[in-house]
Scaffold this motif. Structure first.
Motif, PDB file in Angstrom:
ATOM      1  N   GLU A 123      -1.519  32.167  48.022  1.00 48.14           N
ATOM      2  CA  GLU A 123      -0.733  33.179  47.330  1.00 48.14           C
ATOM      3  C   GLU A 123      -1.229  33.276  45.884  1.00 48.14           C
ATOM      4  O   GLU A 123      -1.373  32.258  45.217  1.00 48.14           O
ATOM      5  CB  GLU A 123       0.734  32.757  47.380  1.00 48.14           C
ATOM      6  CG  GLU A 123       1.699  33.766  46.896  1.00 48.14           C
ATOM      7  CD  GLU A 123       3.127  33.280  47.075  1.00 48.14           C
ATOM      8  OE1 GLU A 123       3.949  34.080  47.526  1.00 48.14           O
ATOM      9  OE2 GLU A 123       3.417  32.121  46.776  1.00 48.14           O
ATOM     10  N   THR A 124      -1.455  34.490  45.427  1.00 44.19           N
ATOM     11  CA  THR A 124      -1.884  34.655  44.042  1.00 44.19           C
ATOM     12  C   THR A 124      -0.680  34.478  43.120  1.00 44.19           C
ATOM     13  O   THR A 124       0.468  34.532  43.562  1.00 44.19           O
ATOM     14  CB  THR A 124      -2.485  36.049  43.807  1.00 44.19           C
ATOM     15  OG1 THR A 124      -1.464  37.024  43.986  1.00 44.19           O
ATOM     16  CG2 THR A 124      -3.649  36.318  44.745  1.00 44.19           C
ATOM     17  N   GLU A 162       0.386  36.516  40.901  1.00 47.65           N
ATOM     18  CA  GLU A 162       1.149  37.759  40.857  1.00 47.65           C
ATOM     19  C   GLU A 162       2.068  37.891  42.066  1.00 47.65           C
ATOM     20  O   GLU A 162       3.217  38.325  41.942  1.00 47.65           O
ATOM     21  CB  GLU A 162       0.219  38.975  40.775  1.00 47.65           C
ATOM     22  CG  GLU A 162      -0.548  39.095  39.471  1.00 47.65           C
ATOM     23  CD  GLU A 162      -1.810  38.237  39.459  1.00 47.65           C
ATOM     24  OE1 GLU A 162      -2.257  37.761  40.531  1.00 47.65           O
ATOM     25  OE2 GLU A 162      -2.346  38.013  38.363  1.00 47.65           O
ATOM     26  N   GLU A 163       1.570  37.510  43.245  1.00 47.53           N
ATOM     27  CA  GLU A 163       2.388  37.569  44.459  1.00 47.53           C
ATOM     28  C   GLU A 163       3.557  36.591  44.377  1.00 47.53           C
ATOM     29  O   GLU A 163       4.678  36.920  44.771  1.00 47.53           O
ATOM     30  CB  GLU A 163       1.543  37.259  45.694  1.00 47.53           C
ATOM     31  CG  GLU A 163       0.530  38.324  46.031  1.00 47.53           C
ATOM     32  CD  GLU A 163      -0.441  37.893  47.105  1.00 47.53           C
ATOM     33  OE1 GLU A 163      -0.934  38.780  47.823  1.00 47.53           O
ATOM     34  OE2 GLU A 163      -0.707  36.685  47.244  1.00 47.53           O
ATOM     35  N   ARG A 164       3.300  35.401  43.875  1.00 46.24           N
ATOM     36  CA  ARG A 164       4.351  34.385  43.742  1.00 46.24           C
ATOM     37  C   ARG A 164       5.432  34.860  42.772  1.00 46.24           C
ATOM     38  O   ARG A 164       6.627  34.752  43.042  1.00 46.24           O
ATOM     39  CB  ARG A 164       3.754  33.062  43.295  1.00 46.24           C
ATOM     40  CG  ARG A 164       4.740  31.923  43.274  1.00 46.24           C
ATOM     41  CD  ARG A 164       4.111  30.568  42.995  1.00 46.24           C
ATOM     42  NE  ARG A 164       3.295  30.537  41.810  1.00 46.24           N
ATOM     43  CZ  ARG A 164       1.955  30.499  41.799  1.00 46.24           C
ATOM     44  NH1 ARG A 164       1.281  30.491  42.929  1.00 46.24           N
ATOM     45  NH2 ARG A 164       1.286  30.471  40.676  1.00 46.24           N
ATOM     46  N   ILE A 165       5.013  35.433  41.646  1.00 44.69           N
ATOM     47  CA  ILE A 165       5.971  35.938  40.657  1.00 44.69           C
ATOM     48  C   ILE A 165       6.782  37.078  41.256  1.00 44.69           C
ATOM     49  O   ILE A 165       7.998  37.131  41.103  1.00 44.69           O
ATOM     50  CB  ILE A 165       5.243  36.381  39.372  1.00 44.69           C
ATOM     51  CG1 ILE A 165       4.704  35.150  38.636  1.00 44.69           C
ATOM     52  CG2 ILE A 165       6.158  37.189  38.469  1.00 44.69           C
ATOM     53  CD1 ILE A 165       3.755  35.480  37.499  1.00 44.69           C
ATOM     54  N   ALA A 166       6.125  37.989  41.972  1.00 42.61           N
ATOM     55  CA  ALA A 166       6.829  39.118  42.585  1.00 42.61           C
ATOM     56  C   ALA A 166       7.824  38.626  43.636  1.00 42.61           C
ATOM     57  O   ALA A 166       8.952  39.132  43.718  1.00 42.61           O
ATOM     58  CB  ALA A 166       5.826  40.079  43.215  1.00 42.61           C
ATOM     59  N   ARG A 167       7.436  37.617  44.433  1.00 40.21           N
ATOM     60  CA  ARG A 167       8.333  37.071  45.453  1.00 40.21           C
ATOM     61  C   ARG A 167       9.547  36.422  44.815  1.00 40.21           C
ATOM     62  O   ARG A 167      10.689  36.633  45.233  1.00 40.21           O
ATOM     63  CB  ARG A 167       7.568  36.059  46.308  1.00 40.21           C
ATOM     64  CG  ARG A 167       8.383  35.434  47.421  1.00 40.21           C
ATOM     65  CD  ARG A 167       7.537  34.525  48.297  1.00 40.21           C
ATOM     66  NE  ARG A 167       6.746  33.555  47.571  1.00 40.21           N
ATOM     67  CZ  ARG A 167       7.211  32.407  47.084  1.00 40.21           C
ATOM     68  NH1 ARG A 167       8.472  32.093  47.228  1.00 40.21           N
ATOM     69  NH2 ARG A 167       6.407  31.576  46.451  1.00 40.21           N
ATOM     70  N   LYS A 168       9.326  35.657  43.752  1.00 39.76           N
ATOM     71  CA  LYS A 168      10.431  34.990  43.069  1.00 39.76           C
ATOM     72  C   LYS A 168      11.326  35.990  42.347  1.00 39.76           C
ATOM     73  O   LYS A 168      12.552  35.841  42.336  1.00 39.76           O
ATOM     74  CB  LYS A 168       9.900  33.942  42.092  1.00 39.76           C
ATOM     75  CG  LYS A 168       9.307  32.744  42.813  1.00 39.76           C
ATOM     76  CD  LYS A 168       8.847  31.685  41.848  1.00 39.76           C
ATOM     77  CE  LYS A 168       8.340  30.481  42.603  1.00 39.76           C
ATOM     78  NZ  LYS A 168       8.069  29.358  41.725  1.00 39.76           N
TER      79      LYS A 168
END
Length: 80
Positions: free
Chosen positions: A37-38, A40-46
């Motif tokens: 997971e990048t 950016e993806e982790r931040i968006a998911r959280k």
């Protein structure tokens, strides 16, 4: 093929279709490597998870008195 693999195949060959489906549900994802997971993806998911939590939080009345509610609870529960 080593002895452990041979034994695993023997065990799997004894499973019914229903047991095989359960086995696949339980262990099917172990064989597929997860895509990293990048950031950016982790931040968006959280952020999406936090938004869901905030959207579903209860709304308290404007005249809600937390201290009074606590004292009422303690009085009811313990007779204090």
């Amino acid at each position: 093929m080593n002895a452990a693999m041979e034994r695993a195949y023997q065990i799997l060959n004894t499973f019914t279709d229903e047991e095989l489906n359960g086995f696949i549900l339980m262990f099917g994802k172990r064989g597929t490597p997860a895509q990293p997971e990048t950031a950016e993806e982790r931040i968006a998911r959280k952020r999406a998870a936090a938004d869901r939590i905030i959207a579903n939080r209860p709304v308290l009345p404007t005249d809600f008195d937390e201290k009074k509610e606590l004292l009422d609870y303690l009085d009811e529960r313990y007779g204090v």
